[in-house]
Design a protein around this motif. Structure first.
Motif, PDB file in Angstrom:
ATOM      1  N   CYS A  40       5.300  -1.117   8.322  1.00 52.68           N
ATOM      2  CA  CYS A  40       6.616  -0.467   8.280  1.00 52.68           C
ATOM      3  C   CYS A  40       7.683  -1.454   8.741  1.00 52.68           C
ATOM      4  O   CYS A  40       7.467  -2.219   9.680  1.00 52.68           O
ATOM      5  N   LEU A  48      12.288   2.116   9.004  1.00 53.69           N
ATOM      6  CA  LEU A  48      12.745   2.453   7.650  1.00 53.69           C
ATOM      7  C   LEU A  48      11.683   3.348   6.977  1.00 53.69           C
ATOM      8  O   LEU A  48      10.481   3.027   7.052  1.00 53.69           O
ATOM      9  N   ASP A  49      12.117   4.405   6.340  1.00 52.49           N
ATOM     10  CA  ASP A  49      11.211   5.262   5.558  1.00 52.49           C
ATOM     11  C   ASP A  49       9.984   5.741   6.345  1.00 52.49           C
ATOM     12  O   ASP A  49       8.886   5.850   5.797  1.00 52.49           O
ATOM     13  N   TRP A  50      10.175   6.019   7.624  1.00 47.44           N
ATOM     14  CA  TRP A  50       9.038   6.394   8.482  1.00 47.44           C
ATOM     15  C   TRP A  50       8.295   7.633   7.957  1.00 47.44           C
ATOM     16  O   TRP A  50       7.054   7.615   7.876  1.00 47.44           O
ATOM     17  N   ALA A  52       7.828   8.714   5.003  1.00 47.99           N
ATOM     18  CA  ALA A  52       7.028   8.358   3.817  1.00 47.99           C
ATOM     19  C   ALA A  52       5.778   7.566   4.217  1.00 47.99           C
ATOM     20  O   ALA A  52       4.697   7.760   3.659  1.00 47.99           O
ATOM     21  N   HIS A  53       5.921   6.673   5.204  1.00 51.31           N
ATOM     22  CA  HIS A  53       4.747   5.916   5.671  1.00 51.31           C
ATOM     23  C   HIS A  53       3.720   6.857   6.312  1.00 51.31           C
ATOM     24  O   HIS A  53       2.518   6.732   6.081  1.00 51.31           O
ATOM     25  N   ILE A 212       5.964   2.287  -0.913  1.00 51.30           N
ATOM     26  CA  ILE A 212       7.102   3.058  -0.403  1.00 51.30           C
ATOM     27  C   ILE A 212       8.395   2.472  -0.990  1.00 51.30           C
ATOM     28  O   ILE A 212       9.306   3.211  -1.384  1.00 51.30           O
ATOM     29  N   SER A 216      11.097   4.352  -3.414  1.00 54.87           N
ATOM     30  CA  SER A 216      12.500   4.362  -3.027  1.00 54.87           C
ATOM     31  C   SER A 216      13.371   3.772  -4.149  1.00 54.87           C
ATOM     32  O   SER A 216      14.428   4.321  -4.481  1.00 54.87           O
ATOM     33  N   THR A 249       7.645  -3.496   1.443  1.00 58.89           N
ATOM     34  CA  THR A 249       8.265  -3.328   2.757  1.00 58.89           C
ATOM     35  C   THR A 249       8.782  -4.667   3.280  1.00 58.89           C
ATOM     36  O   THR A 249       9.855  -4.737   3.876  1.00 58.89           O
ATOM     37  N   GLU A 283      20.925   1.472   1.011  1.00 59.08           N
ATOM     38  CA  GLU A 283      19.993   2.481   1.530  1.00 59.08           C
ATOM     39  C   GLU A 283      19.453   2.044   2.903  1.00 59.08           C
ATOM     40  O   GLU A 283      19.346   2.857   3.830  1.00 59.08           O
ATOM     41  N   GLN A 287      20.060   4.078   6.460  1.00 61.07           N
ATOM     42  CA  GLN A 287      19.012   4.556   7.365  1.00 61.07           C
ATOM     43  C   GLN A 287      19.022   3.871   8.729  1.00 61.07           C
ATOM     44  O   GLN A 287      18.652   4.478   9.723  1.00 61.07           O
TER      45      GLN A 287
END
Ligand code: PDD
Length: 293
Positions: A40, A48-50, A52-53, A212, A216, A249, A283, A287
């Protein structure tokens, strides 16, 4: 007064410096690659995008029947404590969950105590700006991985060898190509081409990792009226494309300017990649508040 060591590792409930972190010799991740992982991005101290991970990690755990008992909240707490303890603001949070330790035997142990490991390492995302401006090169390689690469396991030997071959030949990435000529993905990135203004990427299947960053980018592109087609494309299609790119990532969006030594388009980053890179940057900023210098 001595400054306390940064604590950037977590194993089995304990926080420590990475150099002090160890796992038992019979950990099944070590002996059988019987483990899953996540990488991540941490930017400005924020993940970022936690969600989704976490969601992908849960899917992987259930695909391998690894019964991790930690709640999402508990995982988030450990991650945040590590990020704070590392004293780095930009980095990569690595999470691995193995089926724990047991006397070596291929079948699952009768009682499983999954082992949760995390590390937080500094990572310079600003270095990507230059690569984004220049573009990167890739080389193709036959896909010799097992048949379930959609599960993010630490069974990465084919990826390791592919990446090493690519680097030895001076390339950023290796693109795995199926026997029928289809480009699947990179050693640690998803693969894309642009034809006539439309983005193409391999559909979700057992043959690619559901990235991910891939997910995105599909959302961001569609929201910006850039058409996206999730359908197989061949190596010849890629070499003849207007543009190509890769996502992950660790490399949120990089233009690919040559494949196997042949220029893609005019051999420089194209306008669609530039537009997509700016959508991705916005994006990331939305975030985390992070911007490339
Ligand atoms: N790799 N495909 C493969 C084979 C990968 O290993 C990765 C990620 C991706 C991109 O997935 P994501 O967008 O979720 O990062 C695609 C990580 C970064 C790694 O192994 O270091």
């Amino acid at each position: 007064m001595s400054v306390p060591m940064p604590q950037h590792a977590y194993v089995d409930g304990q926080y420590m410096a990475i150099r002090d972190a160890t796992v038992p010799i019979e950990d099944r991740g070590l002996q059988f690659a019987d483990s899953i992982y996540e990488v991540c991005a941490v930017l400005n101290g924020r993940l970022l995008d936690w969600p989704a991970h976490l969601q992908r990690m849960r899917r992987n755990l259930s695909a391998l029947f690894i019964p991790l008992s930690h709640s999402d909240a508990a995982l988030g707490q450990i991650a945040r404590r590590l990020i704070a303890g590392s004293r780095a603001t930009d980095g990569l949070l690595y999470i691995q969950v193995s089926r724990g330790s047991a006397r070596r035997d291929h079948g699952f142990p009768g009682v499983v105590h999954p082992r949760l490991m995390m590390t937080m390492r500094r990572f310079d995302f600003h270095q990507r700006a230059g690569q984004q401006a220049r573009g990167v090169s890739v080389m193709s390689i036959p896909d010799q991985r097992w048949g379930r690469v959609d599960i993010k396991t630490t069974n990465l030997l084919a990826n390791v060898l592919a990446k090493q071959d690519a680097r030895a030949a001076g390339h950023f990435e290796a693109w795995f190509v199926a026997e029928d000529g289809t480009v699947r993905e990179g050693g640690s990135t998803n693969a894309w081409i642009v034809r006539g203004g439309t983005l193409h990427t391999h559909p979700l299947s057992a043959h690619i990792l559901p990235g991910i960053a891939r997910d995105s980018l599909i959302r961001l592109a569609r929201a910006a009226q850039i058409p996206v087609v999730e359908a197989p494309f061949s190596l010849d299609d890629a070499k003849g494309a207007d543009e190509a790119l890769l996502t992950s990532t660790t490399a949120p969006l990089l233009p690919v300017v040559s494949i196997d030594g042949q220029p893609v388009g005019n051999g420089t980053p194209g306008p669609v990649a530039a537009r997509l890179a700016s959508l991705v940057a916005d994006e990331i900023h939305r975030q985390t508040g992070w911007r490339s210098r």
